[in-house]
Enzyme design. Sequence first.
Site, short mmCIF file in Angstrom:
data_model
loop_
_atom_site.label_atom_id
_atom_site.label_comp_id
_atom_site.label_asym_id
_atom_site.label_seq_id
_atom_site.Cartn_x
_atom_site.Cartn_y
_atom_site.Cartn_z
CB SER A 61 -0.95 0.00 1.20
OG SER A 61 -0.23 -0.08 2.39
CB CYS A 62 4.28 2.14 1.03
SG CYS A 62 5.40 0.96 0.31
CE1 TYR A 99 9.32 -3.52 0.20
CE2 TYR A 99 7.52 -2.03 0.70
CZ TYR A 99 8.00 -3.31 0.55
OH TYR A 99 7.16 -4.38 0.75
CE LYS A 144 6.20 -5.32 -2.94
NZ LYS A 144 6.67 -6.74 -2.87
CG HIS A 184 5.41 -3.16 9.17
ND1 HIS A 184 6.02 -4.27 8.65
CD2 HIS A 184 5.39 -2.24 8.17
CE1 HIS A 184 6.35 -4.03 7.39
NE2 HIS A 184 5.98 -2.81 7.07
O1 GFB Z 1 3.99 0.23 10.65
P1 GFB Z 1 4.85 1.34 10.22
O2 GFB Z 1 6.30 1.21 10.45
O3 GFB Z 1 4.61 1.56 8.72
O4 GFB Z 1 4.39 2.68 11.01
P2 GFB Z 1 3.98 2.58 7.67
C1 GFB Z 1 3.05 3.08 11.08
C2 GFB Z 1 2.95 4.26 12.05
O5 GFB Z 1 3.17 3.78 13.39
C3 GFB Z 1 3.94 5.40 11.84
C4 GFB Z 1 4.05 4.66 14.07
O6 GFB Z 1 3.26 6.62 12.03
C5 GFB Z 1 4.96 5.16 12.95
O7 GFB Z 1 5.64 6.35 13.35
N1 GFB Z 1 4.75 3.93 15.15
C6 GFB Z 1 4.60 4.19 16.50
C7 GFB Z 1 5.63 2.93 15.03
N2 GFB Z 1 5.40 3.40 17.21
C8 GFB Z 1 6.05 2.59 16.33
C9 GFB Z 1 7.01 1.54 16.50
O8 GFB Z 1 7.45 1.19 17.59
N3 GFB Z 1 7.45 0.94 15.34
C10 GFB Z 1 6.99 1.29 14.10
N4 GFB Z 1 7.45 0.64 13.02
N5 GFB Z 1 6.09 2.30 13.92
C11 GFB Z 1 5.37 1.13 6.07
C12 GFB Z 1 6.39 1.39 5.02
O9 GFB Z 1 4.90 2.37 6.44
O10 GFB Z 1 4.26 0.41 5.60
C13 GFB Z 1 6.74 0.17 4.29
O11 GFB Z 1 7.51 2.04 5.57
C14 GFB Z 1 5.55 -0.73 3.98
O12 GFB Z 1 7.38 0.55 3.13
C15 GFB Z 1 4.52 -0.81 5.08
O13 GFB Z 1 4.90 -0.28 2.85
C16 GFB Z 1 3.22 -1.47 4.65
O14 GFB Z 1 2.58 2.16 7.38
O15 GFB Z 1 4.13 4.00 8.06
#
Ligand code: GFB
Length: 323
Positions: A109-110, A137, A141, A180
């Site tokens: 979805s990104c 990335y 995709k 994530h």
């Molecule tokens: O799940 P996430 O890393 O992916 O982050 P994205 C979603 C939101 O959660 C962001 C917040 O606003 C993060 O700042 N968040 C809060 C956290 N605490 C945390 C934490 O401890 N870990 C993480 N990871 N996030 C990804 C893309 O984006 O989505 C990839 O970077 C991929 O490329 C994936 O497409 C589906 O939804 O923001």
Amino acid sequence: MDANTRVFVAGGDTLIGAALLRQLDNRGFTNVVGRGEDEPDLRDAHAVETFFAETRPECVFLAAGRSGGIKCNQEHPAQLMLDNLLVQTNVVKAAHEAGVQDLLYLASSCSYPKHTEQPMRVESLFTDKLEPTNEAYATAKLAGLVLCQAYSREYGRRYLQCIPANAFGIEDDFTPEGGHVIPALFARMHAAKEEGADHIDIWGTGKPRREFLFADDIADACLFLVDNHSDATAPVNVGGGDDLSIAEVAEAIKMVVGFPGELRFDTSKPDGMPLKALESSQLLSLGWQPRTPFAVALSETYDSFLRHQNAPENQNAPQRAVV
Ligand code: GFB
């Protein structure tokens, strides 16, 4: 597909790949090739060609390629992009050359522009700039999507594509560096509870919204699409759940873990896309819908974390390697 179809899940060790293997097992598929150690190094074109020539799968699910959360995307854009470009190019080319007619590619979805109509419709792909935290990335995709469309057009293949909502689930990447938001928060909140911490920092403002889907439901949708869809000229969104704010998700995880402390928001960390929700009416109108309620999926994910955590051989090992 019937249970005798020779199937290859490229990326059987990824979150959705592993879920696909579970779904195939549950349905009694007995002819699944390239599982576990039998999967070739998908970055190695020669190894992939040899594998396809020898095993001759009839249907391929392309769930391979490294991925990660927002931190991983910021720190390793080159590794993520290159890994995905190599893997998808090798698999699609070798599949075609081995005569594979049916393939399903999983995009992300990104791949949608940062600012676009919500919920996101496939017509909005390529219409504006990508979210900078995952541009590399996402570009890989997008290339995979177009590659599948091109093979379908030029060679009459049915190389379908789908775009799943934000996936989470069993055997997820629970490392803070790679994971994530859902698995990362399970791991961090569990550790905070064990340490008796009085608070935990949630990255960003907590305001971004995401549509989350349990990986086993995504796998179920992938099998459904192969059986019920034939148009390879455009991807299909795989969603159907509600979008939640990160703050709401953090509260739900806090309940599951039983962490008594405070949730604080660290606004020095990035938010990423403000909202990601998928317009999934095409899939829903074909008759598919997600089966697992969000609360049940969260519990299963936490159980998976605890199983890994409690296995003696894993006491000090991260769950899944970081890029
Ligand atoms: O799940 P996430 O890393 O992916 O982050 P994205 C979603 C939101 O959660 C962001 C917040 O606003 C993060 O700042 N968040 C809060 C956290 N605490 C945390 C934490 O401890 N870990 C993480 N990871 N996030 C990804 C893309 O984006 O989505 C990839 O970077 C991929 O490329 C994936 O497409 C589906 O939804 O923001």
